[in-house]
Design an enzyme around this catalytic site. Structure first.
Site, PDB file in Angstrom:
ATOM      1  N   PHE A 189      50.210  67.117  27.015  1.00  0.00           N
ATOM      2  CA  PHE A 189      50.384  68.138  28.066  1.00  0.00           C
ATOM      3  C   PHE A 189      51.249  67.631  29.215  1.00  0.00           C
ATOM      4  O   PHE A 189      51.909  68.413  29.865  1.00  0.00           O
ATOM      5  CB  PHE A 189      49.018  68.581  28.591  1.00  0.00           C
ATOM      6  N   ALA A 221      46.461  62.922  22.452  1.00  0.00           N
ATOM      7  CA  ALA A 221      47.359  61.770  22.640  1.00  0.00           C
ATOM      8  C   ALA A 221      47.235  61.212  24.057  1.00  0.00           C
ATOM      9  O   ALA A 221      48.233  60.860  24.681  1.00  0.00           O
ATOM     10  CB  ALA A 221      48.802  62.146  22.306  1.00  0.00           C
ATOM     11  N   GLY A 222      45.988  61.131  24.508  1.00  0.00           N
ATOM     12  CA  GLY A 222      45.738  60.556  25.835  1.00  0.00           C
ATOM     13  C   GLY A 222      46.413  61.339  26.956  1.00  0.00           C
ATOM     14  O   GLY A 222      46.764  60.757  27.991  1.00  0.00           O
ATOM     15  N   GLY A 223      46.602  62.636  26.754  1.00  0.00           N
ATOM     16  CA  GLY A 223      47.207  63.463  27.807  1.00  0.00           C
ATOM     17  C   GLY A 223      48.694  63.684  27.623  1.00  0.00           C
ATOM     18  O   GLY A 223      49.264  64.617  28.193  1.00  0.00           O
ATOM     19  N   SER A 239      41.524  60.583  20.612  1.00  0.00           N
ATOM     20  CA  SER A 239      42.786  60.889  21.296  1.00  0.00           C
ATOM     21  C   SER A 239      43.450  62.144  20.727  1.00  0.00           C
ATOM     22  O   SER A 239      44.643  62.147  20.424  1.00  0.00           O
ATOM     23  CB  SER A 239      43.736  59.689  21.207  1.00  0.00           C
ATOM     24  N   PRO A 240      42.683  63.249  20.609  1.00  0.00           N
ATOM     25  CA  PRO A 240      43.266  64.454  19.988  1.00  0.00           C
ATOM     26  C   PRO A 240      44.390  65.062  20.821  1.00  0.00           C
ATOM     27  O   PRO A 240      45.165  65.865  20.300  1.00  0.00           O
ATOM     28  CB  PRO A 240      42.071  65.412  19.878  1.00  0.00           C
ATOM     29  N   TYR A 284      32.675  50.921  26.078  1.00  0.00           N
ATOM     30  CA  TYR A 284      33.262  51.935  26.960  1.00  0.00           C
ATOM     31  C   TYR A 284      32.841  51.698  28.410  1.00  0.00           C
ATOM     32  O   TYR A 284      31.700  51.357  28.700  1.00  0.00           O
ATOM     33  CB  TYR A 284      32.857  53.345  26.526  1.00  0.00           C
TER      34      TYR A 284
END
Lengths: 304, 304, 304
Positions: free
Chosen positions: C219, C214-216, C211-212, C55
């Protein structure tokens, strides 16, 4: 008629062909006419009757029960299969959206409603209708086993479960899941290749086949796949010297019956002549070449 | 040459590279020339010979047997692998359609015919050639075990079986299935990801790789994927200072050989120089970056 | 906050929501600010911190360690999760190509580097980051168990492993793999259907969800699927009387939290207000109809 049983539950057996009642409310039979139809089926050896809570918008079980009350002694001649866990949107269920519910409260409620609607004290086989992404296997197993202990359900099974879904639920149950009712026909043979039927054969689970005629497409579909199968069925029917009207249907059934998993086709016609004609499939023994010719017609390609 | 064995059958082993004879009838060799070729292979340590009843339209095993009769003492130096259960349409089999037959009668007949054609009393490894949707695992297991007991077959295995098909058959056998021959190459690496090779590794089953050069596409294919792999093989061959003619082939083999499942590539060339050159792959150790560069070339994309 | 544990390792538990630090190097916090953020998370009960060697181009663990050295007593309040086995191309790793390395030498080196970078003696949970086609399960299991014996790693797990990859590695380990970190969100729900989460539930493995959101996309995505989910989340948020800004996020989390596998979402925001708002999802109980409405929005179709 032949019977199918499994070493998972040796005293339990189903008839080699099952009678599907999902359109019982459409047939327009009076209760007395339904009794006649049921008796005819039973006399032919078709003793396994397949229902579900949702069939006929939740009314098929009532129609069945209405007939059974006229002649209660039929009950002991029938293996009564029913299903729960789907909730259809609409007035009958009060749900806003079609969904699944394998929660303990719903399963118990659904089984008790089915028993009441059918007017029986026990169903012989309860199937979970669809795999539910929210299945809590521990909680579900507990309510299922309680229903067995209470005598409301004799045997447990599933429907449309993939092997991994089956294994998860089975891992929490001390009782065996004895059946898996899946879609299978000449126009939908994927279960023979993707592990569904191999899983049944390996674990001695009895497969039941829904839509064995692909919802009629097998005889009246106009798509390319359907037409190809129709031609092959006609060709083989003529070659075998079968009746032009019934031969294709008998061959389509014989094709399923030849599968070594001992699949039980569920026939959903309300026409007793047609049902009786279908049973002749049990005497038709396809050889391997005929079987693979039909498979080729269904898949549109040769084996590798 | 290295040998591959499995804890499933510790006394049984195969050579790290196998000799594929599926085109034996195409090579135009006289029986004596075949003997020379076989001896050369054996002297190089390539002792595992791969056949099937259907190869060469059912004639490869006869061609093999014709040679072996000239020099019977070769028999004990060879692990003889053959396969059955496919029936090809045509005069040789009398079948109208290509199909599979894992029925007991056919399997026994096929094995006995293969033994007679090859002029041997036992095959070292019998593989079921293709998964058969009509496989009755109980009946098949029974005939397979009987063939082992009769000494006609030493070890059992399968080919092109997916894990669920393997598990079903194994569940009925007391003997282990020691091998699964599957397709694997830089242009067909799916078995490394979909569970086929993980299943082999987990259960200590020996994988054999058919079409390790993707039927020649790896060197002469003109499609986009093939061209990309060819470029990467050439690039790596030059970087490694390998012979321009043999380097790509050696690297393609070394790529398979690095897989931790101990896959045995089946090489089907009748050209002894080419076969000997191929064996140098055994001394090529690819590092991980080279291996993943080749994988990327084969799949056309990076790892996630 | 609730805790999640498994009967596989009863004394080990993780917080119901985990803190993802994969963007720690992007947040622009000084070491002291990082300490504040960590303390706030811990005070809220979010005690599981998720890292990986790669990371922040191999720098996140250093950033974490830099903060921890300012306040070493935080260590014992944290379950420290890290991962290894990916090698990214670039200067930091010296690799030419992104690849995986589950070889014993790399895994040991990676774990020891992570411990040194983070300034800790043990990680609570080590995850193999990706399934590696070159995984030699025997060799990998050996180094993993040695790392456990040496006290460098408390518990073992995997990430992005399919069931067959999990089973292979587990078959060689005497320690249990207690977790599998996979992708899961309203826009990526496949793991609920393809066996990944059923495998976790069956074997009592703790799933973590990366990624709960989905990487943004959940929204701010503009694709058709994202827009459909946004509308459903807004609609449900309003119907529930939730705050317009936080409601959709809370519902997206509550949707994951309802899954019976006890999935732990990994939240990767550096904004403490937003994180705190997210935790209110723990008090939101979706009913089944709401859950299936969201599923339908995510998949763009009704259940069968």
């Amino acid at each position: 008629m032949q019977r199918v049983s499994s070493s998972l539950a040796p005293e339990f057996s189903l008839s080699r062909i099952a009678f599907g009642l999902w359109r019982l409310t459409d047939w327009g039979y009076s209760p007395a006419e339904r009794v006649s139809l049921f008796e005819r089926m039973l006399d032919l050896g078709v003793t396994t009757f397949d229902l579900a809570d949702i069939y006929g918008d939740y009314r098929c079980e009532q129609f069945f029960g209405e007939a059974l009350r006229l002649k209660p002694q039929l009950r002991e001649r029938i293996e009564l299969v029913s299903k729960c866990s789907i909730r259809l949107a609409g007035e009958a269920s009060g749900a806003r959206i079609n969904h699944y519910d394998t929660g303990a409260a719903h399963v118990r409620m659904a089984v008790e409603t089915s028993l009441r609607d059918m007017g029986v004290e026990q169903m012989d086989l309860l199937l979970l209708h669809r795999p539910d992404p929210l299945m809590d296997a521990d909680a579900l197993a507990k309510v299922l086993e309680t229903l067995v202990q209470e005598g409301k359900v004799k045997q447990l099974g599933v429907s449309n479960f993939l092997p991994h879904q089956f294994d998860l639920l089975q891992s929490r149950l001390s009782s065996p899941l004895v059946a898996n009712q899946i879609e299978a026909s000449l126009l939908h043979s994927v279960a023979m290749f993707d592990g569904q039927l191999d899983h049944c054969q390996q674990h001695r689970v009895i497969p039941m086949a829904w839509s064995p005629f692909a919802g009629g497409r097998l005889f009246s579909g106009t798509d390319e796949d359907a037409v190809r199968v129709q031609q092959e069925l006609k060709h083989l029917s003529a070659a075998r010297g079968l009746n032009a009207e019934d031969g294709p249907m008998q061959l389509a059934l014989a094709w399923l019956l030849k599968h070594p998993s001992n699949m039980i086709p569920v026939l959903g016609s309300g026409n007793p002549q047609r049902l009786e004609a279908a049973l002749s499939a049990l005497e038709l023994e396809l050889d391997r070449e005929e079987w693979f010719e039909l498979l080729r017609a269904g898949r549109g390609r040769d084996v590798d």
